[in-house]
Design a protein around this motif. Structure first.
Motif, short mmCIF file in Angstrom:
data_model
loop_
_atom_site.label_atom_id
_atom_site.label_comp_id
_atom_site.label_asym_id
_atom_site.label_seq_id
_atom_site.Cartn_x
_atom_site.Cartn_y
_atom_site.Cartn_z
N GLY A 171 16.06 7.40 93.51
CA GLY A 171 15.10 8.29 94.18
C GLY A 171 13.86 7.52 94.58
N GLU A 172 13.23 7.96 95.67
CA GLU A 172 12.02 7.27 96.17
C GLU A 172 10.82 7.77 95.37
OE1 GLU A 172 12.30 8.24 100.32
OE2 GLU A 172 14.29 7.32 100.43
N LEU A 173 10.49 7.07 94.30
CA LEU A 173 9.56 7.60 93.30
C LEU A 173 8.43 6.62 92.97
CD1 LEU A 173 12.39 8.88 90.90
CD2 LEU A 173 10.91 10.34 92.30
N SER A 174 8.19 5.64 93.85
CA SER A 174 7.26 4.59 93.44
C SER A 174 6.03 4.44 94.33
CB SER A 174 8.00 3.24 93.41
OG SER A 174 8.49 2.95 94.69
N ASN A 175 5.84 5.31 95.31
CA ASN A 175 4.69 5.10 96.20
C ASN A 175 3.36 5.17 95.50
OD1 ASN A 175 6.81 5.75 98.41
ND2 ASN A 175 5.00 4.91 99.44
N PHE A 176 3.30 5.92 94.41
CA PHE A 176 2.03 6.03 93.68
C PHE A 176 1.54 4.67 93.19
CE2 PHE A 176 5.16 6.39 90.27
CZ PHE A 176 4.61 5.59 89.28
N LEU A 177 2.43 3.69 93.09
CA LEU A 177 2.02 2.36 92.61
C LEU A 177 0.98 1.74 93.53
CD1 LEU A 177 5.53 0.88 91.68
CD2 LEU A 177 3.77 1.70 90.09
N ASP A 178 0.95 2.16 94.79
CA ASP A 178 -0.01 1.58 95.75
C ASP A 178 -1.36 2.28 95.71
OD1 ASP A 178 1.77 -0.30 96.64
OD2 ASP A 178 2.56 0.97 98.25
N MET A 179 -1.51 3.35 94.93
CA MET A 179 -2.80 4.06 94.86
C MET A 179 -3.73 3.37 93.87
SD MET A 179 -1.39 7.98 95.07
CE MET A 179 -2.92 8.73 94.48
N ALA A 180 -5.04 3.42 94.17
CA ALA A 180 -6.02 2.76 93.29
C ALA A 180 -6.16 3.49 91.96
CB ALA A 180 -7.37 2.68 94.00
N ASP A 181 -5.85 4.79 91.93
CA ASP A 181 -6.01 5.57 90.70
C ASP A 181 -5.19 6.84 90.89
OD1 ASP A 181 -6.88 6.31 88.19
OD2 ASP A 181 -8.99 6.57 88.74
N ASP A 182 -5.22 7.75 89.92
CA ASP A 182 -4.52 9.03 90.08
C ASP A 182 -5.16 10.03 89.13
OD1 ASP A 182 -2.44 11.01 90.64
OD2 ASP A 182 -1.32 9.29 91.42
N LEU A 183 -4.64 11.24 89.10
CA LEU A 183 -5.29 12.30 88.31
C LEU A 183 -4.71 12.48 86.91
CD1 LEU A 183 -5.71 15.18 90.95
CD2 LEU A 183 -7.37 13.43 90.27
N LEU A 184 -3.50 11.98 86.67
CA LEU A 184 -2.86 12.27 85.38
C LEU A 184 -3.59 11.58 84.22
CD1 LEU A 184 1.02 12.02 85.93
CD2 LEU A 184 -0.44 14.04 85.85
N ALA A 185 -3.72 12.31 83.11
CA ALA A 185 -4.36 11.73 81.92
C ALA A 185 -3.51 10.59 81.37
CB ALA A 185 -4.54 12.82 80.86
N GLU A 186 -2.19 10.78 81.44
CA GLU A 186 -1.28 9.71 80.99
C GLU A 186 -0.48 9.25 82.20
OE1 GLU A 186 2.70 9.14 78.43
OE2 GLU A 186 1.57 10.97 78.02
N PRO A 187 -0.82 8.06 82.74
CA PRO A 187 -0.17 7.63 83.99
C PRO A 187 1.34 7.48 83.85
CG PRO A 187 -2.03 6.21 83.44
CD PRO A 187 -1.81 7.09 82.25
N LEU A 188 2.05 7.63 84.97
CA LEU A 188 3.50 7.41 84.99
C LEU A 188 3.79 5.91 84.88
CD1 LEU A 188 4.80 9.66 87.93
CD2 LEU A 188 4.59 10.20 85.49
N THR A 189 4.91 5.60 84.24
CA THR A 189 5.30 4.18 84.17
C THR A 189 6.76 4.06 84.60
OG1 THR A 189 5.79 4.49 81.82
CG2 THR A 189 3.69 3.46 82.36
N ILE A 190 7.03 3.02 85.37
CA ILE A 190 8.40 2.70 85.78
C ILE A 190 8.83 1.48 84.98
CG2 ILE A 190 9.86 1.96 87.70
CD1 ILE A 190 7.94 3.50 89.57
N GLU A 191 9.91 1.64 84.23
CA GLU A 191 10.42 0.52 83.42
C GLU A 191 11.90 0.34 83.68
OE1 GLU A 191 9.41 1.60 79.43
OE2 GLU A 191 7.27 1.34 79.86
N ASP A 192 12.33 -0.92 83.77
CA ASP A 192 13.75 -1.22 84.06
C ASP A 192 14.24 -0.47 85.30
OD1 ASP A 192 13.88 -2.85 81.84
OD2 ASP A 192 14.44 -1.19 80.51
N GLY A 193 13.35 -0.32 86.26
CA GLY A 193 13.73 0.32 87.52
C GLY A 193 13.96 1.81 87.39
N THR A 194 13.42 2.42 86.31
CA THR A 194 13.73 3.81 86.00
C THR A 194 12.46 4.60 85.73
OG1 THR A 194 15.82 3.14 85.01
CG2 THR A 194 14.95 5.25 84.30
N LEU A 195 12.43 5.85 86.22
CA LEU A 195 11.33 6.76 85.88
C LEU A 195 11.90 7.94 85.10
CD1 LEU A 195 8.29 7.48 86.26
CD2 LEU A 195 8.98 8.76 88.30
N ARG A 196 11.24 8.26 84.00
CA ARG A 196 11.73 9.37 83.15
C ARG A 196 10.94 10.63 83.44
NH1 ARG A 196 13.94 6.87 78.02
NH2 ARG A 196 13.79 8.96 77.20
#
Ligand code: MUC
Ligand code: MG
Length: 367
Positions: free
Chosen positions: A319-344
């Motif tokens: 799934g196309e789930l990685s564009n947020f990586l290009d943002m300088a910041d975001d609103l979530l208290a606990e940021p998303l992390t992509i590990e081993d090419g996977t988002l949970r």
């Protein structure tokens, strides 16, 4: 449990690196945070990304349609009455991301009320998705460097390459360089955002025949009806309809008319309720789907992965789930992390969207 308040909060977060593609470019995530409140103190959250070059919505129009039309229509209904909510929202044409955000916020409330994750309520197929990264326009060496960095940092091995520039050979060369750099096992597909004509698209596909592309998306406009059908009939790979198939009816038209053979599902524009309709329609017709990205922030991405992971066919492709990586910041208290090419997905009740109040205060545009 009744809906008592709907908030539409404009916010703006800059991109570290703009995303450029044939129909536009994004330098700032000027999104709208949508919050639906109930009389029992529950609050559902989602975000709406304005994409004027795709849907005609702007940040101001999203706030206006929610404040002036949608909120007054749905106050007093319960989050369980989603059909009644959509009956009201559908009286207004267009405005897909504003409608989708309201829908997803309602599902967030339902999950919280049930004490269950929304992804489980939707289908509960798995708890994660493989991630596909979108590579925007840049000089070829920069596109290759970005893909390698994303692969080495996050373990992502599937890439959607933006094409549709003039002359088309620049894009063919970029795709070839990416294939050479990433090796034969990387997943590679292309998205033209309607930038080429049908004949340019056909020539480009022929010149890329040896690159092992898995999909081709919106290479030419669906409004070029006969040209598009001619192109899709000769495409060596499934041809994805994205912006030409934003509603169930358009999905039917594009697929049955021979203008597409696969569908991009974007929760940012069809929420969860209509995305499920589109998904089931595609399953029934036997065409593949890809979870697309509306250049989502982390909240939108959490919604997309909750839906994609919930369903067998939606989680089959990365799934196309990685564009947020290009943002300088975001609103979530606990940021998303992509590990081993996977988002949970987020475990716990609802969608697991926990907005950091300090960040919201910093980025909101209405105070
Ligand atoms: C995509 O898949 O096309 C760019 C424009 C838009 O509407 O979505 C993005 C990504
Ligand atoms: Mg697309």
């Amino acid at each position: 449990m009744k809906i008592v308040k709907v908030e539409a909060i404009p916010f703006a977060i800059p991109y570290k690196k703009p995303l450029r593609f044939a129909s536009g470019e994004v330098h700032t995530a000027d999104h709208v945070l949508v919050r639906v409140h109930t009389d029992e103190g529950l609050m559902g959250t989602a975000e709406a990304p304005p994409r004027p070059y795709t849907y005609g919505e702007t940040q101001e129009s999203i706030v206006a349609v929610i404040d002036k039309i949608f909120a007054p229509q749905i106050l007093g209904l319960t989050p369980l009455e989603r059909e009644a909510v959509h009956d009201k929202l559908d009286r207004t044409v267009g405005n897909p991301t504003a409608k989708a955000a309201v829908d997803m916020a309602l599902w967030d409330i339902l999950g919280q009320a049930a004490g269950m994750p929304v992804s489980g309520l939707l289908g509960g197929f798995t708890d994660r998705m493989r991630v596909s990264h979108m590579v925007g326009f840049a000089p070829t060496d920069e596109m290759v460097a970005e893909a390698l960095r994303v692969r080495d940092t996050y373990g992502i091995t599937t890439f959607k390459v933006k094409v549709g520039r003039q002359p088309y050979r620049a894009d063919v060369d970029a795709c070839r360089a990416l294939r050479e750099a990433l090796g034969p096992d990387a997943g590679l597909y292309i998205d033209g955002n309607r930038g080429w004509s049908a004949s340019e698209s056909a020539r480009a596909l022929r010149e890329m025949a040896d690159l092992g592309l898995t999909f081709a998306e919106e290479l030419c406009p669906a409004d070029d009806v006969l040209g598009r059908r001619w192109l899709v009939a000769q495409s060596p790979v499934p041809f994805i309809a994205d912006e030409s198939a934003t509603r169930a009816a358009e999905v039917t038209r594009e697929l049955l008319g021979g203008s597409a053979t696969a569908i991009s599902i974007k929760t940012a524009r069809t929420g969860f309720t209509a995305s499920q309709r589109v998904l089931h329609q595609c399953e029934g017709l036997g065409v593949e789907v890809v979870m697309g990205n509306q250049i989502d922030g982390q909240i939108g991405t959490l919604c997309a992965v909750a839906f994609g992971a919930a369903h067998r066919t939606a989680s089959r492709h990365a799934g196309e789930l990685s564009n947020f990586l290009d943002m300088a910041d975001d609103l979530l208290a606990e940021p998303l992390t992509i590990e081993d090419g996977t988002l949970r997905i987020r475990e716990g009740a609802g969608l697991g969207i926990d907005v950091d109040p300090g960040k919201l205060a910093r980025y909101r545009q209405d105070r």
